[in-house]
Design a protein around this motif. Structure first.
Motif, PDB file in Angstrom:
ATOM      1  N   LEU A  87       0.819  -1.199   0.000  1.00 39.12           N
ATOM      2  CA  LEU A  87       0.000   0.000   0.000  1.00 39.12           C
ATOM      3  C   LEU A  87       0.862   1.262   0.000  1.00 39.12           C
ATOM      4  O   LEU A  87       1.950   1.286   0.569  1.00 39.12           O
ATOM      5  CB  LEU A  87      -0.890  -0.023   1.246  1.00 39.12           C
ATOM      6  CG  LEU A  87      -2.158   0.819   1.267  1.00 39.12           C
ATOM      7  CD1 LEU A  87      -3.140   0.331   0.220  1.00 39.12           C
ATOM      8  CD2 LEU A  87      -2.801   0.728   2.664  1.00 39.12           C
ATOM      9  N   ASN A  88       0.336   2.303  -0.629  1.00 34.82           N
ATOM     10  CA  ASN A  88       0.947   3.627  -0.531  1.00 34.82           C
ATOM     11  C   ASN A  88      -0.157   4.574  -0.088  1.00 34.82           C
ATOM     12  O   ASN A  88      -0.735   5.304  -0.891  1.00 34.82           O
ATOM     13  CB  ASN A  88       1.542   4.065  -1.868  1.00 34.82           C
ATOM     14  CG  ASN A  88       2.138   5.455  -1.799  1.00 34.82           C
ATOM     15  OD1 ASN A  88       2.354   5.988  -0.711  1.00 34.82           O
ATOM     16  ND2 ASN A  88       2.389   6.058  -2.951  1.00 34.82           N
ATOM     17  N   ASN A  89      -0.499   4.523   1.183  1.00 31.22           N
ATOM     18  CA  ASN A  89      -1.586   5.318   1.740  1.00 31.22           C
ATOM     19  C   ASN A  89      -1.001   6.429   2.598  1.00 31.22           C
ATOM     20  O   ASN A  89      -0.210   6.158   3.507  1.00 31.22           O
ATOM     21  CB  ASN A  89      -2.498   4.420   2.589  1.00 31.22           C
ATOM     22  CG  ASN A  89      -3.737   5.145   3.066  1.00 31.22           C
ATOM     23  OD1 ASN A  89      -4.173   6.113   2.464  1.00 31.22           O
ATOM     24  ND2 ASN A  89      -4.314   4.686   4.155  1.00 31.22           N
ATOM     25  N   GLN A  90      -1.387   7.679   2.314  1.00 30.35           N
ATOM     26  CA  GLN A  90      -0.837   8.831   3.037  1.00 30.35           C
ATOM     27  C   GLN A  90       0.702   8.864   2.963  1.00 30.35           C
ATOM     28  O   GLN A  90       1.367   9.314   3.890  1.00 30.35           O
ATOM     29  CB  GLN A  90      -1.293   8.814   4.498  1.00 30.35           C
ATOM     30  CG  GLN A  90      -2.775   9.028   4.697  1.00 30.35           C
ATOM     31  CD  GLN A  90      -3.219  10.435   4.297  1.00 30.35           C
ATOM     32  OE1 GLN A  90      -2.498  11.402   4.486  1.00 30.35           O
ATOM     33  NE2 GLN A  90      -4.408  10.522   3.736  1.00 30.35           N
ATOM     34  N   LEU A  95       6.503   3.258   1.370  1.00 28.54           N
ATOM     35  CA  LEU A  95       7.598   4.234   1.397  1.00 28.54           C
ATOM     36  C   LEU A  95       8.487   4.006   2.615  1.00 28.54           C
ATOM     37  O   LEU A  95       9.713   4.145   2.535  1.00 28.54           O
ATOM     38  CB  LEU A  95       7.049   5.658   1.389  1.00 28.54           C
ATOM     39  CG  LEU A  95       6.329   6.088   0.110  1.00 28.54           C
ATOM     40  CD1 LEU A  95       6.047   7.580   0.138  1.00 28.54           C
ATOM     41  CD2 LEU A  95       7.130   5.742  -1.137  1.00 28.54           C
ATOM     42  N   LEU A  96       7.872   3.669   3.760  1.00 27.93           N
ATOM     43  CA  LEU A  96       8.668   3.341   4.932  1.00 27.93           C
ATOM     44  C   LEU A  96       9.441   2.048   4.715  1.00 27.93           C
ATOM     45  O   LEU A  96      10.620   1.943   5.090  1.00 27.93           O
ATOM     46  CB  LEU A  96       7.771   3.190   6.174  1.00 27.93           C
ATOM     47  CG  LEU A  96       7.471   4.454   6.972  1.00 27.93           C
ATOM     48  CD1 LEU A  96       6.514   5.351   6.186  1.00 27.93           C
ATOM     49  CD2 LEU A  96       6.874   4.115   8.321  1.00 27.93           C
ATOM     50  N   ALA A 118      -2.755   2.546  -4.240  1.00 25.33           N
ATOM     51  CA  ALA A 118      -3.623   3.370  -3.405  1.00 25.33           C
ATOM     52  C   ALA A 118      -4.627   2.465  -2.691  1.00 25.33           C
ATOM     53  O   ALA A 118      -4.931   1.362  -3.152  1.00 25.33           O
ATOM     54  CB  ALA A 118      -4.363   4.395  -4.257  1.00 25.33           C
ATOM     55  N   GLN A 119      -5.143   2.936  -1.559  1.00 25.25           N
ATOM     56  CA  GLN A 119      -6.058   2.115  -0.760  1.00 25.25           C
ATOM     57  C   GLN A 119      -7.246   1.605  -1.590  1.00 25.25           C
ATOM     58  O   GLN A 119      -7.604   0.438  -1.527  1.00 25.25           O
ATOM     59  CB  GLN A 119      -6.571   2.920   0.433  1.00 25.25           C
ATOM     60  CG  GLN A 119      -7.347   2.104   1.454  1.00 25.25           C
ATOM     61  CD  GLN A 119      -6.561   1.844   2.708  1.00 25.25           C
ATOM     62  OE1 GLN A 119      -5.706   2.624   3.088  1.00 25.25           O
ATOM     63  NE2 GLN A 119      -6.833   0.748   3.374  1.00 25.25           N
ATOM     64  N   GLU A 141       2.241  -7.151   1.144  1.00 27.85           N
ATOM     65  CA  GLU A 141       1.625  -6.578   2.341  1.00 27.85           C
ATOM     66  C   GLU A 141       0.128  -6.839   2.221  1.00 27.85           C
ATOM     67  O   GLU A 141      -0.499  -6.444   1.242  1.00 27.85           O
ATOM     68  CB  GLU A 141       1.888  -5.072   2.422  1.00 27.85           C
ATOM     69  CG  GLU A 141       1.256  -4.442   3.659  1.00 27.85           C
ATOM     70  CD  GLU A 141       1.184  -2.914   3.600  1.00 27.85           C
ATOM     71  OE1 GLU A 141       1.061  -2.300   4.672  1.00 27.85           O
ATOM     72  OE2 GLU A 141       1.252  -2.357   2.491  1.00 27.85           O
ATOM     73  N   MET A 142      -0.454  -7.499   3.226  1.00 29.17           N
ATOM     74  CA  MET A 142      -1.851  -7.909   3.121  1.00 29.17           C
ATOM     75  C   MET A 142      -2.474  -7.995   4.510  1.00 29.17           C
ATOM     76  O   MET A 142      -1.790  -8.258   5.491  1.00 29.17           O
ATOM     77  CB  MET A 142      -1.931  -9.279   2.430  1.00 29.17           C
ATOM     78  CG  MET A 142      -3.332  -9.805   2.187  1.00 29.17           C
ATOM     79  SD  MET A 142      -3.310 -11.427   1.359  1.00 29.17           S
ATOM     80  CE  MET A 142      -2.992 -12.509   2.758  1.00 29.17           C
TER      81      MET A 142
END
Length: 541
Positions: A87-90, A95-96, A118-119, A141-142
Motif C-alpha cells: 500500500l501507498n496510503n498517506q 515508502l517506509l 492506493a487504498q 503486504e496484506m
C-alpha cells in the motif's frame, strides 16, 4: 561513546565464550542491548520534533539489522531480485518499507522492486492476481481478512521456523495469534500491525463552558461531555451544528460515506457493532448456520439511518468524504470533534507536521448502545449491565506474506523471508507503532508505557491512546470479522449500494435489502457450505 546494538551483542558473545560474562551473564547483556537499542531508535527523530524522513527510516532500519546479521552472511543474497506489492496510503506503508529495507539490501546484496497501490485500488489489484493466477510479486503486504483468498488457494509460502524465532511470534497480542495468520494449521503471516477502530475525540470541545451552557439551555438533562453511546453521538452532532469553538465552526461526528475500495465499510461497521453484536452471539455479519446476511436486519438498518440523519449536520459535501478525508484532512486539521479510526490518528496527531490537535485529542473504545439487537429472538435487548459495547477490531491488521512462487528457488525463498522478518522485527515494530506508519500496537511489548514517554509522548495522552486499544483487543464482546474468501467482495458490494442510499436514491431498508440479496448471490457463487464451515471456524464455533 554510546554503544551500538551490534557492539554490545559482540561484546556479550565474546565474554560468554571466554567465560567472563560476569555476574550479569550473557543473557542480561543481551537484554541490556535490546533495551538500549529500543531507547535509541524511538528517539529518531523524537516525538514532537517533526515528522520522520527517509533518512530516519534508513537509520532505524540499519540499527535493527542485528537479527539479520546473526543469521545471514553479508552478500548472501547477491543477484536475488524480489518484487514487493503493498500500500501507498498517506505516503506511508511501502515508502517506509523502502527506507527500512535499504540497509537490508546493502547488507544482503538482494534488490527489491516495488508495486505501490492506493487504498481504493488494493482489493481490485489483488483480486485480479488471484483470479487470473498471475501473481507477479514475491512479497505481499496484506491484511488477515484476505487469508481465505490467498492462503486458502495455496498462493502463500509457509513461514520457516527460523523466522518465527527471529520475529518472536509469542509476543503478539492474543487476538492476533492463531488462527489469525494461519490456514489449515500452517503459519503464513509476519504481523506488522494490530487493528481496531478506537474513538478519537476533541477534549477542548467537550470541556468548553460556553458549549456546556448552551447544551443545558437547550433542555438537555445530562451534563455536557464525551458521548458514551451512539445515541449520545447523534444528539451531540445535531446540537453542534451552527456552534463555534475558537471562532471556528464546530461539528460533531464525521462520517465517511464515499467508497474506499471496500475499506470504507469498516466505518459503517463501527457505527453498527454496538447495535448488532450481541454478547450472547459471536456472529454479527451473517447467521452462523446459513450464511444469511444480517446487513438488512434492524441493527444494521439503524446504523445506516444514523448516517443518513447525521449527514445534514456534518460539514458541507461530507457525502464525498472517504476515511482519508475524515481522518487526515478534517479531524487532524481541526474540523469535527469525533471520528472512529485506526491507531494512525494518535500517532500522526503527535508525530507529524500536519496535525493541529495534538494537545486536545483523547481516545476511548467505540461508543456503546442503550440497546442491542438480538438476532435469535428478533427483539431489541436492554442489558442489565448497561450500554452494550462491541469494539470493531476492523481488518485484523496488516501483515507481510511471502508468495509460494519463490518456493522453488532456495536462495530467493530465504531472501524473501529474511526481508519479511526484518520488517516484522520486534524492535523495528516499536518504532513503527510510535510514529506515523499506518500501523498500530500489536505486540505485548508495545504496551510498556515508559518507552513511549521516553520517546516524547505525554503520559496522560499515551495512556489514553494505548488503553483504548488494549480495551478493544481484550473486550469480551469485540466484533471480529471473518477470514473467509471474498470478504472484500462483500464489502465492495455494500459500498456501492450504500452510495445510492446516502445519495437519497433508495431508503435505508431497501438499500440494505439490496446488499443482502447481492451477498446471498456471492455466497452461492463461492460455495455456501464451504463458506459456512470457514465462517464457523473463524468465529471459533
Amino acid at each position: 561513546m554510546h554503544p551500538s546494538r551490534r557492539t554490545v551483542l559482540k561484546s556479550a558473545a565474546g565474554a560468554a565464550a571466554l567465560g567472563t560474562s560476569g555476574a550479569l551473564g550473557a543473557f542480561s547483556e543481551l537484554a541490556f542491548a535490546q533495551a538500549n537499542l529500543r531507547a535509541e531508535i524511538t528517539k529518531i527523530p523524537g516525538v514532537g520534533k517533526g515528522a520522520p524522513t527517509d533518512a530516519d527510516w534508513q537509520k532505524v532500519g540499519e540499527l535493527c539489522l542485528g537479527p539479520t546479521k546473526a543469521s545471514i552472511r553479508e552478500g548472501e543474497f547477491k543477484g536475488v531480485e524480489l518484487s514487493f506489492m503493498g500500500l501507498n496510503n498517506q505516503n506511508l506503508h511501502n515508502l517506509l518499507f523502502r527506507g527500512f529495507l535499504k540497509p537490508w539490501e546493502a547488507y544482503t546484496g538482494a534488490r527489491i522492486s516495488w508495486i505501490d497501490l492506493a487504498q481504493a485500488d488494493y482489493n481490485p489489484r489483488l483480486q485480479q492476481a488471484i483470479a487470473t493466477g498471475t501473481v507477479d510479486f514475491d512479497i505481499l503486504e496484506m491484511g488477515a481478512p484476505f487469508e481465505g483468498d490467498v492462503c486458502g488457494k495455496g498462493l502463500a509460502s509457509e513461514m520457516p521456523d527460523w523466522v518465527k524465532k527471529q520475529i518472536d511470534v509469542d509476543d503478539y497480542v492474543d487476538y492476533l495469534k492463531p488462527p489469525v495468520g494461519t490456514w489449515n494449521g500452517k503459519t503464513y503471516r509476519v504481523t506488522i500491525d494490530g487493528d481496531c477502530h478506537n474513538f478519537n475525540y476533541r477534549t477542548d470541545i467537550f470541556s468548553d463552558p460556553t458549549l456546556a451552557k448552551a447544551w443545558k439551555d437547550a433542555g438537555n438533562s445530562t451534563d455536557w461531555g464525551v458521548p458514551k453511546t451512539w445515541q449520545q453521538v447523534q444528539a451531540v452532532t445535531k446540537f453542534l451544528k451552527g456552534k463555534k469553538i475558537k471562532n471556528q465552526n464546530a461539528f460533531g461526528y464525521l462520517d465517511a460515506p464515499k467508497p474506499w475500495g471496500g475499506f470504507g465499510f469498516y466505518f459503517l461497521g463501527s457505527r453498527a457493532s454496538a447495535y448488532a453484536k450481541h454478547p450472547d452471539d459471536k456472529a454479527w455479519l451473517f447467521d452462523i448456520d446459513t450464511m444469511k446476511p444480517r446487513i438488512n436486519n434492524p441493527a444494521w438498518v439503524r446504523a445506516i439511518q444514523d448516517v443518513i440523519d447525521a449527514l445534514p449536520f456534518e460539514p458541507a459535501d461530507q457525502l464525498n468524504a472517504d476515511p482519508n478525508t475524515t481522518g487526515f484532512q478534517q479531524f487532524l486539521a481541526g474540523i469535527g470533534s469525533m471520528i472512529p479510526w485506526w491507531g494512525d490518528i494518535g500517532q500522526v496527531a503527535k508525530a507529524s507536521d500536519t496535525s493541529v490537535i495534538g494537545d486536545v485529542v483523547a481516545f476511548d473504545i467505540l461508543p456503546g448502545s442503550d440497546d442491542v439487537y438480538n438476532s435469535k429472538t428478533g427483539k431489541w435487548d436492554k442489558l442489565s449491565s448497561g450500554p452494550n459495547h462491541a469494539p470493531n477490531c476492523a481488518y485484523l491488521g496488516w501483515g507481510v506474506y511471502v508468495m509460494a512462487r519463490v518456493n522453488g528457488d532456495e536462495k530467493k525463498h530465504k531472501a524473501a523471508w529474511s526481508a519479511a522478518a526484518h520488517l516484522g522485527g520486534k524492535d523495528l515494530s516499536l518504532w513503527m507503532v510510535m510514529y506515523p506508519s499506518g500501523f498500530q500496537a500489536h505486540r505485548t511489548s508495545h504496551f510498556q508505557y515508559d518507552e513511549w514517554v521516553a520517546a516524547g509522548y505525554d503520559r496522560k495522552y499515551i495512556t489514553s491512546y494505548l488503553n483504548s486499544q488494549l480495551a478493544s483487543y481484550n473486550h469480551p464482546n469485540r466484533a471480529v470479522e471473518p477470514r473467509i474468501p471474498g470478504i472484500f467482495q462483500y464489502y465492495s458490494i455494500a459500498e456501492d449500494e450504500l452510495t445510492k442510499i446516502f445519495a437519497g436514491k433508495v431508503d435505508a431498508q431497501t438499500g440494505a435489502n439490496n446488499i443482502a440479496a447481492a451477498w446471498e448471490k456471492l455466497t452461492d457463487q463461492i460455495g455456501r457450505e464451504r463458506q459456512i464451515g470457514l465462517y464457523k471456524a473463524s468465529l471459533g464455533v
